[in-house]
Scaffold this active site. Structure first.
Site: not given
Length: 162
Positions: A144, A147-151
């Site tokens: 993930r 997604y998680d780091e980008g968010k």
């Protein structure tokens, strides 16, 4: 009392949440510009709006600058399903990070209000409910991570912590 009509940009506007937001904003009488690259968004989600005079759909990827005149921006662009965001992790990260930078730049240029929506999967956080000071529990090399780091990078709370 009548509300003032605004020109509103919805990135990711052909996605599930974005299309519903476009519906609501059009129903309120605002001019809505729906921007989507159609990676996960679908034209079928906005088909009922295409005939509306206050709705416009544009194929565009938010990782590239967008030059439009708007009053408000709702940035929902990014695949949210693991099947989709894991297909191209680099592009997923770029959509969150570069997309946020481009939309913030647009908002600054045209002096628009911006709302960055951060939709994440259901997890059992510890502690619950989470205080604003909670920094999360993200695996930076897990499936993930893109997604998680980008968010996390693009979230307003991340900017406040730096």
């Amino acid at each position: 009392m009548r509300t003032v009509q605004k020109r509103i940009l919805v990135t990711g506007g052909a996605g599930f949440l974005g299309s519903h937001l476009c519906d609501r904003l059009c129903a309120q009488g605002h001019d809505v510009l729906c921007v989507d690259n159609y990676f996960t968004g679908r034209k079928a989600n906005i088909a009922q709006l295409l005939h509306e005079s206050n709705f416009e759909a544009m194929r565009h990827d938010v990782t590239h600058p967008l030059f439009v005149e708007v009053d408000e921006i709702y940035n929902l662009a990014c695949p949210a399903s693991p099947i989709h965001y894991q297909f191209d992790p680099v592009q997923t990260t770029k959509t969150s990070v570069i997309g946020a930078i481009n939309m913030l730049g647009l908002a600054k240029r045209v002096k628009a209000k911006i709302c960055k929506l951060d939709v994440r999967g259901v997890r059992r956080p510890d502690p619950a409910p989470q205080p604003e000071s909670y920094r999360g529990n993200v695996n930076p090399i897990g499936p993930r991570a893109c997604y998680d780091e980008g968010k996390s990078f693009a979230s307003p709370s991340a900017a406040r912590k730096k």
